[in-house]
Write a protein that holds these residues in place. Structure first.
Motif, PDB file in Angstrom:
ATOM      1  N   GLU A 197       0.815  -1.213   0.000  1.00 55.72           N
ATOM      2  CA  GLU A 197       0.000   0.000   0.000  1.00 55.72           C
ATOM      3  C   GLU A 197       0.849   1.264   0.000  1.00 55.72           C
ATOM      4  O   GLU A 197       0.318   2.382   0.045  1.00 55.72           O
ATOM      5  CB  GLU A 197      -0.917   0.006   1.225  1.00 55.72           C
ATOM      6  CG  GLU A 197      -1.976  -1.076   1.201  1.00 55.72           C
ATOM      7  CD  GLU A 197      -2.931  -0.979   2.374  1.00 55.72           C
ATOM      8  OE1 GLU A 197      -2.770  -0.041   3.180  1.00 55.72           O
ATOM      9  OE2 GLU A 197      -3.833  -1.817   2.474  1.00 55.72           O
ATOM     10  N   SER A 198       2.160   1.114  -0.077  1.00 57.23           N
ATOM     11  CA  SER A 198       3.046   2.279  -0.035  1.00 57.23           C
ATOM     12  C   SER A 198       2.828   3.186  -1.245  1.00 57.23           C
ATOM     13  O   SER A 198       2.702   2.712  -2.376  1.00 57.23           O
ATOM     14  CB  SER A 198       4.505   1.811  -0.004  1.00 57.23           C
ATOM     15  OG  SER A 198       5.372   2.924  -0.138  1.00 57.23           O
ATOM     16  N   PRO A 199       2.809   4.499  -1.017  1.00 56.08           N
ATOM     17  CA  PRO A 199       2.691   5.429  -2.158  1.00 56.08           C
ATOM     18  C   PRO A 199       3.956   5.454  -3.013  1.00 56.08           C
ATOM     19  O   PRO A 199       3.931   5.954  -4.146  1.00 56.08           O
ATOM     20  CB  PRO A 199       2.445   6.778  -1.475  1.00 56.08           C
ATOM     21  CG  PRO A 199       3.038   6.632  -0.110  1.00 56.08           C
ATOM     22  CD  PRO A 199       2.839   5.204   0.280  1.00 56.08           C
ATOM     23  N   ASP A 200       5.062   4.938  -2.477  1.00 52.84           N
ATOM     24  CA  ASP A 200       6.330   4.895  -3.199  1.00 52.84           C
ATOM     25  C   ASP A 200       6.373   3.631  -4.050  1.00 52.84           C
ATOM     26  O   ASP A 200       6.466   2.518  -3.541  1.00 52.84           O
ATOM     27  CB  ASP A 200       7.494   4.900  -2.202  1.00 52.84           C
ATOM     28  CG  ASP A 200       8.844   5.074  -2.884  1.00 52.84           C
ATOM     29  OD1 ASP A 200       9.027   4.532  -3.990  1.00 52.84           O
ATOM     30  OD2 ASP A 200       9.715   5.731  -2.287  1.00 52.84           O
ATOM     31  N   ARG A 201       6.315   3.822  -5.349  1.00 52.88           N
ATOM     32  CA  ARG A 201       6.208   2.672  -6.250  1.00 52.88           C
ATOM     33  C   ARG A 201       7.438   1.780  -6.193  1.00 52.88           C
ATOM     34  O   ARG A 201       7.342   0.551  -6.328  1.00 52.88           O
ATOM     35  CB  ARG A 201       5.980   3.153  -7.692  1.00 52.88           C
ATOM     36  CG  ARG A 201       5.422   2.065  -8.596  1.00 52.88           C
ATOM     37  CD  ARG A 201       5.208   2.566  -9.995  1.00 52.88           C
ATOM     38  NE  ARG A 201       4.420   1.612 -10.775  1.00 52.88           N
ATOM     39  CZ  ARG A 201       4.415   1.572 -12.097  1.00 52.88           C
ATOM     40  NH1 ARG A 201       5.150   2.433 -12.785  1.00 52.88           N
ATOM     41  NH2 ARG A 201       3.686   0.674 -12.738  1.00 52.88           N
ATOM     42  N   GLU A 202       8.618   2.372  -5.999  1.00 51.41           N
ATOM     43  CA  GLU A 202       9.836   1.572  -5.925  1.00 51.41           C
ATOM     44  C   GLU A 202       9.834   0.679  -4.683  1.00 51.41           C
ATOM     45  O   GLU A 202      10.337  -0.444  -4.709  1.00 51.41           O
ATOM     46  CB  GLU A 202      11.067   2.484  -5.928  1.00 51.41           C
ATOM     47  CG  GLU A 202      11.416   3.047  -7.299  1.00 51.41           C
ATOM     48  CD  GLU A 202      11.620   1.942  -8.342  1.00 51.41           C
ATOM     49  OE1 GLU A 202      12.390   0.996  -8.050  1.00 51.41           O
ATOM     50  OE2 GLU A 202      11.012   2.019  -9.419  1.00 51.41           O
ATOM     51  N   VAL A 203       9.246   1.184  -3.584  1.00 49.63           N
ATOM     52  CA  VAL A 203       9.130   0.375  -2.373  1.00 49.63           C
ATOM     53  C   VAL A 203       8.208  -0.811  -2.630  1.00 49.63           C
ATOM     54  O   VAL A 203       8.503  -1.948  -2.248  1.00 49.63           O
ATOM     55  CB  VAL A 203       8.616   1.219  -1.193  1.00 49.63           C
ATOM     56  CG1 VAL A 203       8.240   0.335   0.001  1.00 49.63           C
ATOM     57  CG2 VAL A 203       9.661   2.241  -0.767  1.00 49.63           C
ATOM     58  N   ARG A 204       7.075  -0.547  -3.293  1.00 52.22           N
ATOM     59  CA  ARG A 204       6.142  -1.628  -3.626  1.00 52.22           C
ATOM     60  C   ARG A 204       6.824  -2.683  -4.501  1.00 52.22           C
ATOM     61  O   ARG A 204       6.716  -3.889  -4.243  1.00 52.22           O
ATOM     62  CB  ARG A 204       4.912  -1.086  -4.361  1.00 52.22           C
ATOM     63  CG  ARG A 204       4.104  -0.081  -3.587  1.00 52.22           C
ATOM     64  CD  ARG A 204       2.696   0.063  -4.148  1.00 52.22           C
ATOM     65  NE  ARG A 204       2.628   0.469  -5.539  1.00 52.22           N
ATOM     66  CZ  ARG A 204       2.565   1.727  -5.960  1.00 52.22           C
ATOM     67  NH1 ARG A 204       2.587   2.721  -5.074  1.00 52.22           N
ATOM     68  NH2 ARG A 204       2.458   2.015  -7.240  1.00 52.22           N
ATOM     69  N   LYS A 205       7.511  -2.215  -5.491  1.00 50.35           N
ATOM     70  CA  LYS A 205       8.176  -3.129  -6.429  1.00 50.35           C
ATOM     71  C   LYS A 205       9.232  -3.968  -5.728  1.00 50.35           C
ATOM     72  O   LYS A 205       9.310  -5.188  -5.924  1.00 50.35           O
ATOM     73  CB  LYS A 205       8.819  -2.316  -7.563  1.00 50.35           C
ATOM     74  CG  LYS A 205       9.530  -3.158  -8.614  1.00 50.35           C
ATOM     75  CD  LYS A 205      10.105  -2.263  -9.715  1.00 50.35           C
ATOM     76  CE  LYS A 205      10.843  -3.090 -10.756  1.00 50.35           C
ATOM     77  NZ  LYS A 205      11.395  -2.221 -11.838  1.00 50.35           N
ATOM     78  N   GLU A 206      10.046  -3.321  -4.889  1.00 48.32           N
ATOM     79  CA  GLU A 206      11.111  -4.042  -4.198  1.00 48.32           C
ATOM     80  C   GLU A 206      10.534  -5.083  -3.245  1.00 48.32           C
ATOM     81  O   GLU A 206      11.029  -6.210  -3.161  1.00 48.32           O
ATOM     82  CB  GLU A 206      12.010  -3.070  -3.426  1.00 48.32           C
ATOM     83  CG  GLU A 206      13.237  -3.753  -2.816  1.00 48.32           C
ATOM     84  CD  GLU A 206      14.121  -2.807  -2.016  1.00 48.32           C
ATOM     85  OE1 GLU A 206      15.148  -3.276  -1.487  1.00 48.32           O
ATOM     86  OE2 GLU A 206      13.784  -1.611  -1.908  1.00 48.32           O
ATOM     87  N   ALA A 207       9.479  -4.701  -2.500  1.00 47.80           N
ATOM     88  CA  ALA A 207       8.849  -5.647  -1.566  1.00 47.80           C
ATOM     89  C   ALA A 207       8.242  -6.830  -2.305  1.00 47.80           C
ATOM     90  O   ALA A 207       8.371  -7.984  -1.888  1.00 47.80           O
ATOM     91  CB  ALA A 207       7.775  -4.928  -0.742  1.00 47.80           C
ATOM     92  N   PHE A 208       7.576  -6.538  -3.415  1.00 49.03           N
ATOM     93  CA  PHE A 208       6.946  -7.573  -4.232  1.00 49.03           C
ATOM     94  C   PHE A 208       7.980  -8.578  -4.731  1.00 49.03           C
ATOM     95  O   PHE A 208       7.826  -9.797  -4.571  1.00 49.03           O
ATOM     96  CB  PHE A 208       6.237  -6.894  -5.413  1.00 49.03           C
ATOM     97  CG  PHE A 208       5.513  -7.822  -6.349  1.00 49.03           C
ATOM     98  CD1 PHE A 208       4.236  -8.283  -6.048  1.00 49.03           C
ATOM     99  CD2 PHE A 208       6.084  -8.214  -7.541  1.00 49.03           C
ATOM    100  CE1 PHE A 208       3.556  -9.125  -6.912  1.00 49.03           C
ATOM    101  CE2 PHE A 208       5.421  -9.057  -8.419  1.00 49.03           C
ATOM    102  CZ  PHE A 208       4.146  -9.511  -8.106  1.00 49.03           C
ATOM    103  N   LYS A 209       9.057  -8.067  -5.305  1.00 51.07           N
ATOM    104  CA  LYS A 209      10.088  -8.955  -5.851  1.00 51.07           C
ATOM    105  C   LYS A 209      10.836  -9.693  -4.742  1.00 51.07           C
ATOM    106  O   LYS A 209      11.198 -10.867  -4.891  1.00 51.07           O
ATOM    107  CB  LYS A 209      11.053  -8.157  -6.731  1.00 51.07           C
ATOM    108  CG  LYS A 209      10.409  -7.660  -8.028  1.00 51.07           C
ATOM    109  CD  LYS A 209      11.405  -6.983  -8.943  1.00 51.07           C
ATOM    110  CE  LYS A 209      10.754  -6.607 -10.283  1.00 51.07           C
ATOM    111  NZ  LYS A 209      10.310  -7.804 -11.041  1.00 51.07           N
TER     112      LYS A 209
END
Length: 595
Positions: free
Chosen positions: A203-215
């Protein structure tokens, strides 16, 4: 990094001492069950001799099962507090082994009761002490063709310990052995990824954080994919084995028969959702538009669409909101809810080794319990309402039904929890004048709907496909699991989403796949709850009284009959259609708000 359990305040922990004050009491009960099992021997071969013999055998078996259930529930929840503690694992293993012994020792009863001629059994049931068990025996008779001989049932009961192996292995891999990497949060600080905080990062507004967590999350599962694939395959073969032994045409039919539900109900859910898949695609397209991205990735599916509105809810605020939101259900319900929140029913926060996710559990001789991993998100507020819905359903069933009918059927399990969530949403929408908060709440509901109806139906379809392939003798490898899962994501989410490779592995982290054909009940339960919630809103006191009778019914009748008395007929597409149309209307309302 999660705290150690001893560093969490006692007021945020459940009180398992309400079940057993200490391990000595647990072991005392364990020994008593073993002694009682010995007493069952005298009833073998005598269940049809008289109504008295049958009644005494049933009462003794109930006492054994109740105590065995109590032992297992305590041990399992003790382990769930911290899966790394060997002492808790020992208790759990002993409880499971005792459970196998209980099932084995009692396995003679059902075949022997089924050998009693109908006219003799009917005469027995005229006795006041046995009249209570009429529905129980009606249910046994319904399943008569699937009940084996006493010796065969005993052999099957002895396999129970083996049958739990896939889920036990998955549980240990998923909760104790798997390690997640360290990632950087929105402030650039290094944070250890966990299953509990993964939702926050999505749910982070920071897309790079979302991407890193996902991967990062899926990289950890990828390292175990072959083991997880073999584990799931074993679980599927187990399901098929038991279905064939009991002479069902499929594992799906065997699973549904426990609730007296036909395969057509399951297939109707999938077909109806397929028919309405356009509403989900429309929502996904709206998500892409609002986020303003050229490509919508799988890690973009959970971030709230109201970027400027970010609000945290501490646990005390969550309790307050839930209590206020459910006042419409009446004083007795709210008082019991408050009692549970203040008297050790709930284990609130994540700690090292704690089982992830959330659940409600307990036994007939204890109050209900709720496990949370509360993280101050809006989702966590609704999870509290959801799990306490389960807990209160159990409370009312246990206090209004005898042991034999105390457990409500699984098909009904998600209704009360979802009614709670829906009522909470209505309350929060009604009590905000903030357009951004309203949009945030609608977004939350649409996400809840997407996850509970569309996504769980996708899970249900995955289960159906993989079981049917194995039933046909087709090999299902890890690559095949990934291929099937990827194609289902493509259909459900449509062309607006980039199917990141990692999503093909999502099946590897879904615990419900080890309880096959369970998840469809989330979707049907959500649909039924939508109808009941609307009835409560429009029908006032009488509707609440009907709903309270639903909560008290336990397993005293077939689930579809209990639902019909609450005003919902799941043998027709209507409740599912109604829910899906409501979803579509909210998508349209959201479109107006974001313009």
């Amino acid at each position: 990094m999660p705290k150690k359990r001893q560093d969490i305040g006692e007021e945020y922990k459940w009180k398992l001492s309400d079940i057993y004050p200490d391990e000595k009491a647990w072991y005392d009960d364990y020994s008593k069950v073993e002694r009682l099992l010995g007493e069952m021997e005298k009833y073998k071969g005598k269940l049809g001799s008289s109504a008295r013999e049958l009644y005494e055998a049933i009462k003794l078996s109930e006492e054994i099962e109740r105590r065995g259930e109590k032992l297992y529930v305590y041990a399992r929840m003790k382990r769930d507090e911290d899966n790394t503690l060997s002492s808790s694992q020992v208790l759990c293993d002993k409880a499971e082994m005792l459970g196998v012994k209980v099932n084995s020792q009692l396995s003679f009863m059902i075949p022997e009761m089924m050998d009693i001629p109908d006219e003799v059994l009917d005469k027995f049931l005229e006795e006041p002490e046995l009249a209570l068990y009429k529905h129980y025996f009606d249910e046994l008779r319904r399943k008569k063709e699937h009940i084996l001989s006493a010796n065969e049932e005993k052999i099957l009961a002895m396999t129970a310990d083996l049958s739990t192996a896939p889920s036990q292995i998955f549980n240990m891999l998923n909760n104790a052995d798997i390690k997640f990497p360290v990632i950087k949060d929105e402030e650039g600080k290094e944070v250890e990824l966990t299953k509990a905080n993964f939702g926050r990062f999505m749910e982070s507004p920071d897309r790079e954080v979302r991407k890193e967590a996902f991967k990062a999350l899926y990289s950890s599962y990828a390292k175990l994919k072959n083991t997880l694939g073999a584990t799931l395959n074993s679980s599927i073969k187990r399901d098929i084995f038991y279905a064939r032994v009991r002479q069902y045409s499929s594992a799906l039919e065997a699973s549904l028969d426990g609730d007296n539900v036909k395969v057509e109900v399951y297939e109707n859910l999938i077909a109806t959702v397929h028919k309405h898949i356009g509403a989900l695609h429309k929502y996904i397209a709206l998500r892409k538009k609002v986020l303003g991205v050229d490509e919508l990735h799988m890690y973009d599916l959970y971030v709230p669409l109201v970027k400027e509105y970010k609000k945290e809810y501490d646990y005390n605020k969550a309790k307050e909101l839930v209590l206020e939101g459910l006042k419409v259900l009446g004083d007795d319900y709210v008082n019991q809810l408050k009692k549970g929140m203040e008297n050790g029913w709930i284990d609130v926060y994540e700690n090292e080794g704690k089982t992830g996710g959330a659940y409600s559990w307990g036994c007939y001789d204890s109050h209900p319990y709720v496990l949370l991993n509360y993280d101050n998100r809006l989702d966590d507020v609704f999870t509290l309402a959801h799990e306490m819905g389960h807990a209160l359903h159990s409370y009312y069933s246990n206090t209004n039904q005898p042991y034999v009918y105390s457990q409500y059927p699984i098909l009904l399990a998600e209704v009360a929890s979802t009614v709670n969530e829906s009522l909470l949403l209505d309350y929060m929408l009604k009590n905000t004048n903030d357009e951004k908060e309203k949009l945030y709440l609608i977004n939350h509901y649409l996400e809840e709907f997407r996850g509970t109806v569309y996504r769980q139906t996708m899970f249900a379809e995955f289960e159906k496909i993989v079981h049917e392939k194995v039933e046909k003798g087709e090999p299902v490898t890890v690559d095949e699991f990934c291929k099937i899962y990827r194609e289902l994501n493509r259909f459900y989410y449509g062309d607006e989403v980039v199917l990141d490779d990692e999503i093909s592995l999502e099946w590897a982290r879904i615990p419900h796949f080890y309880s096959a054909f369970y998840v469809y009940k989330y979707a049907t339960g959500f649909s039924a709850a939508t109808a009941i919630k609307e009835d409560i809103k429009e029908g006032g006191r009488e509707a609440v009284e009907r709903y309270m009778e639903f909560l008290k019914a336990g397993g005293s009748d077939y689930p579809l009959n209990i639902l019909k008395r609450a005003g919902v007929d799941l043998t027709t597409p209507e409740p599912i259609e109604k829910a899906l149309n409501y979803f579509a209307s909210l998508v349209e309302e959201m479109e107006k708000l974001v313009k």
